[in-house]
Motif scaffolding. Sequence first.
Motif, PDB file in Angstrom:
ATOM      1  N   VAL A 138      -5.099  -4.131 -10.267  1.00  0.00           N
ATOM      2  CA  VAL A 138      -4.398  -3.969  -8.985  1.00  0.00           C
ATOM      3  C   VAL A 138      -2.880  -4.132  -9.078  1.00  0.00           C
ATOM      4  CG1 VAL A 138      -4.665  -6.337  -8.080  1.00  0.00           C
ATOM      5  CG2 VAL A 138      -4.644  -4.401  -6.513  1.00  0.00           C
ATOM      6  N   GLN A 139      -2.417  -5.077  -9.883  1.00  0.00           N
ATOM      7  CA  GLN A 139      -0.952  -5.305  -9.934  1.00  0.00           C
ATOM      8  C   GLN A 139      -0.316  -4.543 -11.095  1.00  0.00           C
ATOM      9  OE1 GLN A 139      -3.034  -7.376 -11.375  1.00  0.00           O
ATOM     10  NE2 GLN A 139      -2.060  -9.015 -12.538  1.00  0.00           N
TER      11      GLN A 139
ATOM     12  N   GLU B 125     -11.121  -3.909   1.080  1.00  0.00           N
ATOM     13  CA  GLU B 125     -10.691  -5.287   1.412  1.00  0.00           C
ATOM     14  C   GLU B 125     -10.596  -6.142   0.153  1.00  0.00           C
ATOM     15  OE1 GLU B 125     -12.452  -5.900   5.945  1.00  0.00           O
ATOM     16  OE2 GLU B 125     -13.753  -6.238   4.227  1.00  0.00           O
TER      17      GLU B 125
ATOM     18  N   ILE C 289       2.947  -0.178  -0.118  1.00  0.00           N
ATOM     19  CA  ILE C 289       2.733  -0.145  -1.578  1.00  0.00           C
ATOM     20  C   ILE C 289       1.309  -0.588  -1.901  1.00  0.00           C
ATOM     21  CG2 ILE C 289       3.400  -1.259  -3.761  1.00  0.00           C
ATOM     22  CD1 ILE C 289       6.261  -1.225  -2.773  1.00  0.00           C
TER      23      ILE C 289
ATOM     24  N   PHE D  91      -7.239  -7.979  -1.043  1.00  0.00           N
ATOM     25  CA  PHE D  91      -7.200  -9.439  -1.253  1.00  0.00           C
ATOM     26  C   PHE D  91      -6.542  -9.778  -2.590  1.00  0.00           C
ATOM     27  CE2 PHE D  91      -9.590 -13.117  -3.125  1.00  0.00           C
ATOM     28  CZ  PHE D  91      -9.011 -14.103  -2.359  1.00  0.00           C
ATOM     29  N   TYR D  92      -6.996  -9.110  -3.655  1.00  0.00           N
ATOM     30  CA  TYR D  92      -6.427  -9.416  -4.971  1.00  0.00           C
ATOM     31  C   TYR D  92      -4.973  -8.938  -5.075  1.00  0.00           C
ATOM     32  CZ  TYR D  92     -10.919 -11.032  -6.647  1.00  0.00           C
ATOM     33  OH  TYR D  92     -12.070 -11.766  -6.823  1.00  0.00           O
TER      34      TYR D  92
ATOM     35  N   LYS E 126      -2.816  -8.852  -2.623  1.00  0.00           N
ATOM     36  CA  LYS E 126      -1.976  -9.825  -1.897  1.00  0.00           C
ATOM     37  C   LYS E 126      -1.769 -11.092  -2.721  1.00  0.00           C
ATOM     38  CE  LYS E 126      -3.020  -8.337   2.810  1.00  0.00           C
ATOM     39  NZ  LYS E 126      -3.824  -8.629   4.010  1.00  0.00           N
ATOM     40  N   LEU E 127      -2.790 -11.478  -3.477  1.00  0.00           N
ATOM     41  CA  LEU E 127      -2.632 -12.660  -4.338  1.00  0.00           C
ATOM     42  C   LEU E 127      -1.532 -12.441  -5.377  1.00  0.00           C
ATOM     43  CD1 LEU E 127      -6.270 -13.860  -5.116  1.00  0.00           C
ATOM     44  CD2 LEU E 127      -4.640 -14.857  -3.520  1.00  0.00           C
ATOM     45  N   CYS E 128      -1.322 -11.168  -5.718  1.00  0.00           N
ATOM     46  CA  CYS E 128      -0.265 -10.842  -6.700  1.00  0.00           C
ATOM     47  C   CYS E 128       1.061 -10.544  -6.006  1.00  0.00           C
ATOM     48  CB  CYS E 128      -0.693  -9.643  -7.539  1.00  0.00           C
ATOM     49  SG  CYS E 128      -2.164  -9.948  -8.498  1.00  0.00           S
ATOM     50  N   GLY E 129       1.136 -10.794  -4.717  1.00  0.00           N
ATOM     51  CA  GLY E 129       2.404 -10.630  -4.005  1.00  0.00           C
ATOM     52  C   GLY E 129       2.631  -9.230  -3.464  1.00  0.00           C
ATOM     53  N   MET E 130       1.615  -8.364  -3.521  1.00  0.00           N
ATOM     54  CA  MET E 130       1.793  -6.994  -3.007  1.00  0.00           C
ATOM     55  C   MET E 130       1.515  -6.978  -1.504  1.00  0.00           C
ATOM     56  SD  MET E 130      -0.225  -5.116  -6.104  1.00  0.00           S
ATOM     57  CE  MET E 130       0.132  -3.428  -5.689  1.00  0.00           C
ATOM     58  N   ARG E 131       2.254  -6.156  -0.790  1.00  0.00           N
ATOM     59  CA  ARG E 131       2.098  -6.085   0.669  1.00  0.00           C
ATOM     60  C   ARG E 131       2.339  -4.657   1.149  1.00  0.00           C
ATOM     61  NH1 ARG E 131       0.785 -10.609  -0.279  1.00  0.00           N
ATOM     62  NH2 ARG E 131       1.222 -12.562   0.810  1.00  0.00           N
TER      63      ARG E 131
END
Lengths: 286, 308
Positions: A158-159, A103, A118, A107-108, A110-115
């Motif tokens: 993460v990104q 999780e 992927i 969270f991190y 999603k903050l970078c726009g990943m969904r």
Amino acid sequence: MAEVTPAVEICDLVKDFKTSFRRQMLRAVGGVSIRIEPGEVYGLIGPNGSGKSTTMKALLGLVAPTSGRCAIFGQDSLRVDSRREVGFLPENPYFYKHLSGAETLRFYGKLCGMRGRILEERVSELLVLVDLENARDRRLGGYSKGMLQRIGLAQALVQDPRLLILDEPTAGVDPMGSRQIRDLIFKLRERGITVFLCSHLLEQVQEVCDRVGIIFQGKMVKEGRLEDLIAIEDQTEIVLRDASPELIARITALVAANPETELVRSGKPRTTLERLFLRETQRDAP
Amino acid sequence: MSQTPLSPTRSASGSHAGRISVIASHTFTQLVRMKVFYFLAVFAVITIGSNFFDLPQHAGPEAAGTNILNSIKSWSVGTMTLFSVVFAIVATALLLPKDVEDRTLYTILAKPVPRLDYLAGKLLGVILLVFVSLALMDGLMTAVLQIRSSMILSAQMELAHSRGWSAPEIASMRNDIVSQGPNISLQAAVFVVFLRASIMASLALLISTFSTSTLFTSIISFMIYFIGHFQADARGVFLEAGAGWMTRAIALLVALVLPDFHLFNEFDAVIQGQAFPPMLLGQITGIGLFYAVFYVIASWFIFAEKEF
């Protein structure tokens, strides 16, 4: 040939903080300049309170420079966009204890726009990378210090950033965890990721960094390529394996016969305590 | 560590709305996992218990039971107000300093997250919690009121038939009981409770941008909450005493900065069974939005310059 945009460019950074007495200013960083090329591993070392963390925070836009400029891949650090290509692991981080490892990364991400798929694949991949796949659904409240540091490293990656900023990445981590983080830095360097780290563990900095800067009382006192900084120019080291006592005696005599040369030291080289610890604990591991 | 290679998954940094919703849903989850919904058990006890508060009845037998409906509404809406305001202030006051203290904020702001998105996400997470809490409490209150008013209506209908009341008398009695039961005005009153809590959450957010202590933020927020209920009266008395333009300007500034809650108490009439005027609801909604937006913008101005 066109000039390569540096991964990090800090020009004459000055940072003053107000003390409790409003009129007095405390200079945390006084005119530091650092340039890190893409793909380099740069280590910033210095004692506590020397301005290492403030320099990193200025680079991340967490503090505004009093004067000077910080840029990441050519973009001013005060711009939010500059942080698209950056992963950051602060010193002694505490992430949200109510979230599990997976999780936290979600969270991190999603903050970078990943969904979507992927993001899920990336989360699984990073958990494997930092050896936490068995703890993916365990809440961070139950993680050890080393596990927290590793999940922190995973969130920083993460990104898939081009620049990784690590503030004391092995603080409080046991030697094995410390070795794992060091190995990961090597792996990231192979992939061309730029790493900017600050640490108190000088041996570790020496092992992983291409270039080093020494900061003291807010000023850069020494900077350069590691081999240039630590090489003792007038000495030569020869390390032999299975040399007989006779051979050693002949070499010693040969050196003694040459009046311009001095034998500084001879004997058995020593391993480090860290290597000894790792060798013993890995041998006994199931 | 494993030898798994890192895959290239670089992507766009997402939209403002996307980031705000991620932070809001995370904040909501964080608060839920702090077990804040345990308070619902307390609310259930109060709402069900208010059925048994048998207040002295001065009206005739035709109005028997309506005092219990008033009691249920009064206790329930009062408890909703208390819980929602406490939640809004304490939860908001807790979140920001905790993120700074744990350095979690560093890792969030080190991602491509504008500070306004972070603030808005945190606030919306708290407001979402208040909304869900109020919705659950409202559902329970409505259910209890519905059951109780049906029971009262049945009993009163029997009484009316046994006493041979005329059809208009029965209709009048029926209307009186229905007006005391669950209705749209009562839902509007709950909405006003939600607006008031949202204003307080926004205000607590503003205070926590320059305060480093949860306790300080909470105390100041509660003080402003109480001031908000009588500041209109105080302003009226102050301005009546022949004030000049400077005094009027100061009074206006105070009204602008501190929330004016005098209209928010108008829903007391709803407890007594009166309808909530739509114009008044619109006016209160406008005031609520004004203060919430004003506090968020002020928070942003302070937080944007804050150093960590």
